[in-house]
Enzyme design. Structure first.
Site, short mmCIF file in Angstrom:
data_model
loop_
_atom_site.label_atom_id
_atom_site.label_comp_id
_atom_site.label_asym_id
_atom_site.label_seq_id
_atom_site.Cartn_x
_atom_site.Cartn_y
_atom_site.Cartn_z
N ASN A 490 50.09 19.93 -16.89
CA ASN A 490 50.20 20.36 -15.62
C ASN A 490 51.33 21.44 -15.28
OD1 ASN A 490 49.25 21.47 -12.06
ND2 ASN A 490 51.54 20.14 -12.20
N GLU A 491 51.34 22.83 -15.21
CA GLU A 491 52.30 23.71 -15.68
C GLU A 491 53.90 23.66 -16.26
OE1 GLU A 491 53.60 23.49 -10.89
OE2 GLU A 491 51.81 24.18 -10.58
N GLU A 588 45.02 27.23 -8.74
CA GLU A 588 45.87 26.28 -7.56
C GLU A 588 46.55 27.46 -6.19
OE1 GLU A 588 49.83 24.16 -7.84
OE2 GLU A 588 48.06 22.53 -9.53
#
Ligand SMILES: *[C@@H]1O[C@H](CO)[C@@H](O)[C@H](O)[C@H]1NC(C)=O
Ligand SMILES: *[C@@H]1O[C@H](CO)[C@@H](O)[C@H](O)[C@H]1NC(C)=O
Ligand SMILES: *[C@@H]1O[C@H](CO)[C@@H](O)[C@H](O)[C@H]1NC(C)=O
Ligand SMILES: *[C@@H]1O[C@H](CO)[C@@H](O)[C@H](O)[C@H]1NC(C)=O
Ligand SMILES: *[C@@H]1O[C@H](CO)[C@@H](O)[C@H](O)[C@H]1NC(C)=O
Ligand SMILES: *[C@@H]1O[C@H](CO)[C@@H](O)[C@H](O)[C@H]1NC(C)=O
Ligand SMILES: *[C@@H]1O[C@H](CO)[C@@H](O)[C@H](O)[C@H]1NC(C)=O
Ligand SMILES: *[C@@H]1O[C@H](CO)[C@@H](O)[C@H](O)[C@H]1NC(C)=O
Length: 912
Positions: A490-491, A588
């Protein structure tokens, strides 16, 4: 024992064998779950503890600590994760595993060996040839000992550990100890040992009140705090512990994965068996799906020890394979696969499992009028818009995530017309049941690997434990059709590309190398080896194929022309759709709100119920979060100003939910209506997964469902904005546009619009568009009109006095929900009144219902029954008819009296 007795026992044994031994070699599994003893390192605390479970839960159950979620307890209980804790259990080896008849059996075998064949011999020897001590999950760093002998250590919460223990078991009491080392101390020691360079972030932001260096321990990353969650670095045996005994082979995992060969139009089923064999074992293995007239037998040789063996079952091309479809696109049938293995006349393995057939492709190809690539999922050949949210751990203490909690949350997702969830990379790989329910309900899962918002080390032992974690998780999960994509982290691509951690440019290559080593050379390589049935992305957000072109870390991973994006902006006006990124896929986006009063009451006291209280800021883990919510709300609403402090507080909670619901609605509708358009190279949006579905505790967050399962206003809004057929209205440069969105078949639709004045329940005027053919899986402009001309043509309307409702219809009637468009913000609207809504609770055969009566147009009508768990059929709605009835589904028994007493009705006009 006399000889006669022996014969007798032998006869019984033979009967016993006939009953089960000859038919099959059954593995024996003996649970070691239940009450263990738990102690801290200096022995000042000794208490019983449940396994599966964790230290915090055990301490709370015994009254050593209060509810860890109450008020400021997250700070009071920090000490727990700085201590070491030992779980101990004492057990006798159960008869099935190490029979007392060993000697007897051996004797008998010797006596009759000549007369009877191997059949009896194997069957008689009921002492298992191999006994494993299995831990399905240890949280996290531990040393395991049996009868004072150290078996080994653990360092990864996401791995299953087992130890071969047959020779270590004694006939009397066996003492099993698991000593858990402080995860906080461990993480910091590992960080210190990594002396050559730091691996940021060192610590979370102060506002999170968390612990440091979580990236050095393979553990739920959010357990050291997150911007929506507390710091509870758990320790415990969080999954089952058991002994497993077997004589020949033991099946650890069976993973059937269907693959479709489109050039041959043929399905193949890849079946991987993970087994443990006592010694080299030959057998004939038969795979069969009777429903599909498909069966094949293979001769196999299992080597001694653990091995994975793969088989391919070709599915008879003339048979009808029933396909699995996501929610809203079809049913979810499965076929049963039976697997059996015969060794001579013995059944040494026999099992049955569900197989769901579906294909998934992630389509990244050039698209007309754009310099980028598409990014969308095709399921069974059909492009599907992903509608849903992001999933975080449902509790800080995983032992509290019961089947009922999972089922309720996932049912809530489906009830809001979602078809997808992203299991976010800072939590846990969810339990089997989570994925089974998603299979059942048709929820597509975007599965991250558990790495989030950080750089990670790449020392050998770290990489080794990650490799084992990835292998085990992919083998465990790959047969679930619900999982449609793996994603490495994630990210972290974005963190590196946009330099979140201020890494000097001279050192950037070092971190880039670590990044590629971990996610590409290890995780991606393993996944591609283990699973050819679904795509793999290195990160989220990412530019996908473009990131790969650029050496795995794109210059701008947020490029709207490629891949997915995460987008947050708290300062820009969320009613202004031009501020939203016209991305290919929104994985998101979101806005915070506070949970309802009843949810907060469970963890606070009266002095906390004040927006300036210490509690109110303590629970907010996102820098300036409370301010941002009020600022965003103030753009369109008056802020509550009641002189009654409690009313002022609850009105504020209400208004943050109104703001959040309206903001996420605006953004989601923008994404859905952008699915068929390319504007200046951007668009073709094929996914909207807002952040976030659920909560980990009672605190402000981006969630649409509160801790405990209560729906926020946003979740009721999601029911509408994710509806299969949806009208979307917006203004652009003085023109009103209405789009028709359809996930279903081609529909010939007409938009029907009704103008109301804020001050009157009788409509001012009504309009209709021409009919338009809206094709399946598209969004099309169905109506457009100059706003001033529209108002002028409609009584005395101005943008301040009137509002518009609209829906779609075809020859069979209304399709999809009624939507609305405010022509101005409520804080400048003219004529908004206190509507004096009355409500009456009733019960009939269908259940409970609430009938409402209003004296005025009422926006954001909110029904709340406090602590009574359940949900309304609709809530947070705009009321433009005098009467309206909504039903209430209670999640526990209740009564008309209890509901009437608890019910409050709030609308925007009531808070001033
Ligand atoms: C034992 O450890 C606990 C913390 O786990 C601490 O509060 C306590 O003071 C210690 N007791 C002694 C006697 O050292
Ligand atoms: C926990 O165990 C480690 C390793 O044995 C030790 O260094 C440390 O002092 C222990 N912590 C406590 C609080 O006893
Ligand atoms: C497998 O099947 C073949 C053919 O029926 C048979 O000859 C062979 O003995 C079997 N092997 C085992 C290990 O049972
Ligand atoms: C809210 O809390 C602040 C600070 O604790 C206090 O000054 C104020 O009077 C409280 N307001 C109400 C309405 O209770
Ligand atoms: C417009 O407003 C005027 C004055 O308030 C009123 O007399 C008239 O009837 C209104 N017209 C309509 C169409 O509502
Ligand atoms: C609601 O009740 C108040 C107080 O009785 C009254 O002043 C107001 O006009 C009512 N609102 C409507 C829309 O009738
Ligand atoms: C609406 O509700 C009111 C009061 O509950 C009732 O008197 C009235 O008849 C209802 N009207 C309709 C159209 O149902
Ligand atoms: C509260 O705000 C509303 C809307 O701005 C205003 O009409 C009202 O007078 C205010 N009430 C108080 C008590 O300040």
């Amino acid at each position: 024992m006399t000889w006669r007795w022996s014969v007798c026992v032998f006869a019984l044994d033979v009967l016993f064998c006939l009953f089960y031994g000859v038919l099959t070699f059954k593995d024996q599994s003996v649970s070691l779950n239940g009450k263990w003893s738990l102690s801290n390192s200096n022995g000042s605390l000794i208490l019983p503890a449940d396994v599966p479970g964790c230290v915090h839960t055990a301490l709370q159950k015994r009254g050593y600590i209060q509810d860890p979620y109450f008020r400021f307890n997250d700070l009071s209980y920090r000490w727990i994760a700085f201590d070491n804790w030992t779980y101990t259990t004492t057990f006798n080896v159960p008869g099935e595993l190490k029979s007392e008849q060993d000697f007897m059996s051996l004797f008998m075998v010797h006596v009759f060996i000549l007369k009877f064949s191997k059949t009896i011999c194997l069957c008689m020897n009921r002492s298992r040839q191999k006994i494993l001590l299995v831990f399905d999950g240890v949280d996290t760093v531990a040393s395991v000992s049996l009868n004072a002998l150290i078996l080994g250590g653990t360092d990864n919460m996401f791995r299953r550990y087992d130890f071969s223990v047959r020779e270590l078991l004694t006939d009397g009491d066996n003492v099993l100890k698991v000593t858990l080392f402080s995860p906080v101390v461990y993480a910091s020691e590992r960080s210190e040992a990594h002396s050559s360079y730091t691996v940021p972030p060192e610590c979370p932001p102060d506002v999170q009140k968390g612990e440091c260096h979580v990236n050095f321990i393979r553990k739920e990353q959010s357990s050291f705090s997150w911007d929506w969650g507390p710091s509870f670095p758990t320790m415990g045996l969080w999954k089952e512990v058991r002994l497993e005994g077997f004589d020949v082979i033991q099946l650890i995992q069976v993973s059937p994965v269907p693959l479709y060969n489109s050039s041959l139009s043929q399905w193949m089923l890849q079946v991987e068996l993970l087994v443990d064999a006592v010694q080299t074992t030959d057998g004939n293995i038969t795979l069969s799906i009777p429903e599909l007239n498909s069966e094949e037998t293979f001769t196999v040789r299992f080597p001694t020890g653990r091995s994975g063996i793969s088989f391919t079952l070709n599915i008879n091309t003339s048979s009808d394979v029933n396909l699995w479809w996501p929610n809203g696109h079809g049913d979810r049938p499965f076929h049963l696969l039976t697997i059996s293995c015969l060794q001579d006349e013995f059944m040494i393995l026999n099992t049955e499992t569900k197989v769901y057939f579906r294909t998934v492709e992630l389509v990244q190809e050039p698209i007309p009028d754009s310099t980028g690539l598409s990014f969308y999922f095709r399921i069974n050949g059909k492009p599907i818009f992903l509608k849903g949210s992001n999933w975080i751990p449902a509790h800080s203490f995983q032992d509290r995530v019961t089947p009922a909690v999972l089922r309720n949350l996932l049912q809530s997702a489906v009830d809001a017309n979602m078809n997808a969830l992203r299991v976010w990379g800072g939590g846990v790989y969810e339990q089997d049941l989570f994925y089974s329910i998603c299979d059942e309900m048709g929820i597509m899962v975007w599965q991250d690997f558990m790495f989030a918002c950080a750089m990670y080390p790449t020392e050998d032992d770290f990489i080794q434990t990650v490799r084992e974690e990835v292998i085990q998780q992919v083998q465990r999960l790959k047969s679930h059709p619900s999982i449609i994509v793996w994603s490495g982290n994630n990210e972290n691509e974005a963190a590196l590309a946009t330099n979140w951690f201020n890494i000097p440019s001279s050192q950037r290559l070092l971190y880039l190398k670590d990044y590629v080593t971990l996610y590409v050379y290890n995780i991606r390589a393993i996944v591609q080896e283990e699973d050819q049935s679904r795509p793999f992305l290195v990160s989220s957000p990412t530019n996908g194929a473009e990131s790969e072109q650029e050496g795995w870390v794109a210059e701008n991973p947020y490029d709207l022309r490629f891949g997915d994006t995460h987008f947050y902006s708290y300062t820009s006006d969320c009613w202004d759709w031009t501020a939203f990124p016209r991305t290919r896929f929104a994985s998101e986006y979101g806005f915070q709100s506070w949970p309802s009063f009843s949810t907060l009451q469970a963890v606070s006291v009266e002095e906390d119920w004040n927006v300036t209280s210490h509690f109110f800021s303590h629970r907010q883990h996102h820098e300036d979060g409370n301010q941002q919510m009020l600022q965003q709300a103030a753009l369109h609403f008056h802020l509550p100003n009641s002189t009654d402090p409690l009313k002022s507080f609850t009105d504020t909670l209400y208004l943050t939910q109104v703001m959040q619901a309206q903001c996420v609605k605006a953004q989601t509708e923008f994404y859905r209506r952008s699915q068929s358009e390319i504007i200046e190279g951007e668009g073709h949006t094929m996914g909207a997964l807002y952040w976030q579905l659920n909560d980990i505790w009672q605190a402000p967050s981006w969630s649409s469902i509160e801790f405990g399962g209560k729906w926020k206003m946003l979740h009721y809004f999601a029911q509408n904005f994710f509806a299969p057929v949806l009208p979307v209205g917006f203004e652009d440069g003085g023109t009103l546009f209405i789009y028709a969105v359809s996930d279903l078949s081609d529909l010939k639709l007409q938009a029907v619009m009704t103008m109301y004045s804020w001050s009157d329940l009788d409509p001012v005027c009504a309009l209709q568009s021409d009919p338009l053919l809206v094709s399946a899986g598209s969004a099309a402009l169905i109506y457009k009109h100059n706003v001033d001309a529209l108002l002028a043509g409609c009584g005395n309307c101005t943008q301040f006095t009137c509002l518009l409702t609209f829906h779609l219809q075809d020859s069979s009637g209304q399709q999809g929900p009624t939507n609305h468009h405010f022509l101005s913000s409520p804080n400048v609207a003219d004529g908004l009144q206190s509507p004096n809504i009355t409500a009456k609770v009733q019960q009939d055969e269908a259940g409970y219902s609430v009938t409402l009566n209003t004296a005025a147009v009422a926006p954001f009508v909110w029904l709340d029954v406090g602590k009574i768990p359940g949900r309304f059929s609709s809530n947070g709605f705009l009321m433009v008819t005098r009467n309206m009835t909504v039903s209430f589904t209670a999640w526990r028994p209740t009564s008309v009296a209890e509901l009437s007493d608890s019910l409050t009705v709030t609308s925007l006009g009531d808070i001033y």
